[in-house]
Design a protein around this motif. Structure first.
Motif, PDB file in Angstrom:
ATOM      1  N   LEU A 124       0.835  -1.207   0.000  1.00 27.26           N
ATOM      2  CA  LEU A 124       0.000   0.000   0.000  1.00 27.26           C
ATOM      3  C   LEU A 124       0.873   1.262   0.000  1.00 27.26           C
ATOM      4  N   ALA A 125       1.936   1.256   0.807  1.00 25.19           N
ATOM      5  CA  ALA A 125       2.779   2.451   0.932  1.00 25.19           C
ATOM      6  C   ALA A 125       3.527   2.772  -0.348  1.00 25.19           C
ATOM      7  N   ILE A 126       3.904   1.750  -1.114  1.00 20.67           N
ATOM      8  CA  ILE A 126       4.707   1.980  -2.313  1.00 20.67           C
ATOM      9  C   ILE A 126       3.866   2.041  -3.585  1.00 20.67           C
ATOM     10  N   CYS A 127       2.870   1.177  -3.685  1.00 21.48           N
ATOM     11  CA  CYS A 127       2.093   1.076  -4.924  1.00 21.48           C
ATOM     12  C   CYS A 127       0.906   2.032  -4.977  1.00 21.48           C
ATOM     13  N   ILE A 214       2.803 -12.850   0.018  1.00 21.88           N
ATOM     14  CA  ILE A 214       4.061 -12.095   0.114  1.00 21.88           C
ATOM     15  C   ILE A 214       4.747 -12.007  -1.247  1.00 21.88           C
ATOM     16  N   ILE A 215       4.802 -13.132  -1.955  1.00 21.36           N
ATOM     17  CA  ILE A 215       5.430 -13.140  -3.281  1.00 21.36           C
ATOM     18  C   ILE A 215       4.685 -12.211  -4.231  1.00 21.36           C
ATOM     19  N   LEU A 216       3.351 -12.289  -4.218  1.00 26.94           N
ATOM     20  CA  LEU A 216       2.540 -11.442  -5.100  1.00 26.94           C
ATOM     21  C   LEU A 216       2.748  -9.967  -4.799  1.00 26.94           C
ATOM     22  N   THR A 217       2.709  -9.596  -3.516  1.00 30.02           N
ATOM     23  CA  THR A 217       2.870  -8.187  -3.157  1.00 30.02           C
ATOM     24  C   THR A 217       4.249  -7.673  -3.560  1.00 30.02           C
ATOM     25  N   TYR A 218       5.277  -8.502  -3.404  1.00 32.17           N
ATOM     26  CA  TYR A 218       6.622  -8.046  -3.774  1.00 32.17           C
ATOM     27  C   TYR A 218       6.831  -7.982  -5.285  1.00 32.17           C
ATOM     28  N   VAL A 219       6.151  -8.831  -6.027  1.00 30.45           N
ATOM     29  CA  VAL A 219       6.182  -8.703  -7.488  1.00 30.45           C
ATOM     30  C   VAL A 219       5.597  -7.353  -7.892  1.00 30.45           C
ATOM     31  N   LEU A 220       4.450  -7.002  -7.304  1.00 33.68           N
ATOM     32  CA  LEU A 220       3.814  -5.706  -7.597  1.00 33.68           C
ATOM     33  C   LEU A 220       4.678  -4.546  -7.108  1.00 33.68           C
ATOM     34  N   ILE A 221       5.318  -4.713  -5.952  1.00 28.58           N
ATOM     35  CA  ILE A 221       6.195  -3.663  -5.422  1.00 28.58           C
ATOM     36  C   ILE A 221       7.377  -3.434  -6.350  1.00 28.58           C
ATOM     37  N   PHE A 222       8.020  -4.513  -6.805  1.00 27.42           N
ATOM     38  CA  PHE A 222       9.185  -4.378  -7.687  1.00 27.42           C
ATOM     39  C   PHE A 222       8.794  -3.757  -9.031  1.00 27.42           C
ATOM     40  N   ILE A 223       7.624  -4.141  -9.539  1.00 27.14           N
ATOM     41  CA  ILE A 223       7.149  -3.535 -10.791  1.00 27.14           C
ATOM     42  C   ILE A 223       6.968  -2.035 -10.617  1.00 27.14           C
ATOM     43  N   ILE A 228       9.586   3.853 -11.374  1.00 23.16           N
ATOM     44  CA  ILE A 228       9.984   5.168 -10.846  1.00 23.16           C
ATOM     45  C   ILE A 228      11.127   5.707 -11.700  1.00 23.16           C
ATOM     46  N   PRO A 229      10.992   6.903 -12.245  1.00 22.41           N
ATOM     47  CA  PRO A 229      11.987   7.399 -13.211  1.00 22.41           C
ATOM     48  C   PRO A 229      13.367   7.676 -12.633  1.00 22.41           C
ATOM     49  N   SER A 230      13.459   8.181 -11.397  1.00 15.38           N
ATOM     50  CA  SER A 230      14.758   8.571 -10.846  1.00 15.38           C
ATOM     51  C   SER A 230      15.385   7.425 -10.050  1.00 15.38           C
ATOM     52  N   THR A 231      16.717   7.349 -10.111  1.00 15.33           N
ATOM     53  CA  THR A 231      17.454   6.337  -9.346  1.00 15.33           C
ATOM     54  C   THR A 231      17.282   6.555  -7.855  1.00 15.33           C
ATOM     55  N   THR A 232      17.312   7.825  -7.433  1.00 10.22           N
ATOM     56  CA  THR A 232      17.136   8.155  -6.015  1.00 10.22           C
ATOM     57  C   THR A 232      15.767   7.706  -5.511  1.00 10.22           C
ATOM     58  N   GLY A 233      14.756   7.935  -6.335  1.00  9.32           N
ATOM     59  CA  GLY A 233      13.398   7.528  -5.959  1.00  9.32           C
ATOM     60  C   GLY A 233      13.270   6.028  -5.837  1.00  9.32           C
ATOM     61  N   ARG A 234      13.915   5.286  -6.766  1.00 11.87           N
ATOM     62  CA  ARG A 234      13.872   3.816  -6.696  1.00 11.87           C
ATOM     63  C   ARG A 234      14.587   3.309  -5.451  1.00 11.87           C
ATOM     64  N   GLN A 235      15.740   3.906  -5.150  1.00 13.12           N
ATOM     65  CA  GLN A 235      16.485   3.487  -3.958  1.00 13.12           C
ATOM     66  C   GLN A 235      15.708   3.778  -2.687  1.00 13.12           C
ATOM     67  N   LYS A 236      15.060   4.928  -2.627  1.00 15.27           N
ATOM     68  CA  LYS A 236      14.279   5.295  -1.437  1.00 15.27           C
ATOM     69  C   LYS A 236      13.091   4.351  -1.260  1.00 15.27           C
ATOM     70  N   ALA A 237      12.418   4.028  -2.366  1.00 15.28           N
ATOM     71  CA  ALA A 237      11.266   3.126  -2.287  1.00 15.28           C
ATOM     72  C   ALA A 237      11.694   1.727  -1.856  1.00 15.28           C
TER      73      ALA A 237
END
Length: 307
Positions: A124-127, A214-223, A228-237
């Protein structure tokens, strides 16, 4: 049959690691320190979250519940193991052994559910961050806090109640580091087929379903993170869920390996070692992960130490 009834035992002996070749005191001191560090580390996390207002978000309250479950698991298993290490064996009443078995399996179920709801919280927090507060309202949060404990300990009764009626007349030696169904089954002269069936029916969905979520949520989280366009944003997420992912891998990894290794013959020691990793080192690992990798918890710890 009457002869077997007369030989029924009332006390069980937990072997632990058996003959330690004179290293009992050294190993006892090592495990005693692990016990103290585990309890202290998890209590510290609960204390930090309780007194630091900026840590009162659902994620940190879930971490508190995970810390509490690790404390219960450690207190339930390690004291008897310490006694077995020190004395070469630890006597336990049958009731005490059943209670330990109940709390062990109950906490395992609780942690399965806790790690699942924590992954949903990260999803929820990321997607869907803009809807996070709306979805994760006080009602849902309360349910997600309470449900793992209720499900874990109530559903666990289905398998434990038949175990409490086991009769032991084929010996009283538990060749393991804590009371579990497999070593109890070996020395019981009761019919264990019902417990094996109930254990399979209950445990399979209670492990597979949370793991699947857990696997499903992390697949959606990684997608979502990859979009996320910026490297900083991806690292923070990614940093917001990396600690939880490490704990999930450690928990399910040791659990899966433990139940894939049979408790027979030359692999019995390996089974004990994997059980040790799961019940002793994972509760120690969790507070280290959350304290070392989480900036908010480190900041709260620094703030307290400064005062």
């Amino acid at each position: 049959m009457s002869g077997r009834n007369e030989s029924r035992v009332t006390e069980l002996i937990l072997v632990g690691f058996g003959n330690l070749y004179g290293f009992n005191i050294l190993i006892f001191i090592i495990f005693l320190n692990i016990f103290l560090f585990t309890i202290t580390g998890n209590l510290l996390i609960i204390l930090l979250v309780s007194i630091s207002h900026h840590l009162h978000s659902p994620m940190y309250i879930f971490i508190c519940h995970l810390a509490l479950s690790d404390i219960v698991l450690t207190i339930n298993t390690l004291p008897n193991l310490l006694g077995a290490i020190l004395h070469g064996g630890q006597g336990m009443t049958i009731l005490g052994c059943v209670i330990q078995c109940y709390f062990y399996s109950g906490i395992i179920f609780v942690e399965c559910f806790l790690l699942t709801v924590m992954s949903y919280d990260r999803y929820l927090a990321i997607c869907v961050p803009l809807r996070y507060i709306t979805i994760m309202d006080i009602t849902l949060r309360t349910c997600l806090f309470v449900l793992p404990w209720v499900l874990g300990f109530i559903l666990n009764l289905i398998g434990i109640i038949p175990i409490s009626h086991f009769q032991f007349c084929d010996g009283n030696i538990i060749d393991h580091i804590y009371c579990d169904f497999s070593p109890l089954k070996k020395i019981s002269c009761s019919d264990t087929s019902l417990v094996e069936f109930l254990g399979f029916v209950i445990s399979t969905p209670m492990f597979i379903c949370p793991c699947g979520v857990i696997i499903l949520t992390y697949v959606l989280i990684f997608i979502t993170i990859l979009r996320i366009p910026s490297t900083t944003g991806r690292q923070k997420a990614f940093s917001t869920c990396s600690s939880h992912l490490l704990v999930v891998v450690a928990f399910y990894g040791t659990l899966i390996i433990k139940y894939m290794i049979p408790s027979i013959g030359h692999v019995l020691l390996l089974n004990k070692i994997i059980s040790l990793l799961h019940t002793v080192f994972t509760p120690l690992f969790n507070p280290l992960v959350y304290s070392l990798r989480n900036q908010d918890i480190r900041a709260a710890l620094r703030k307290i130490s400064e005062h």
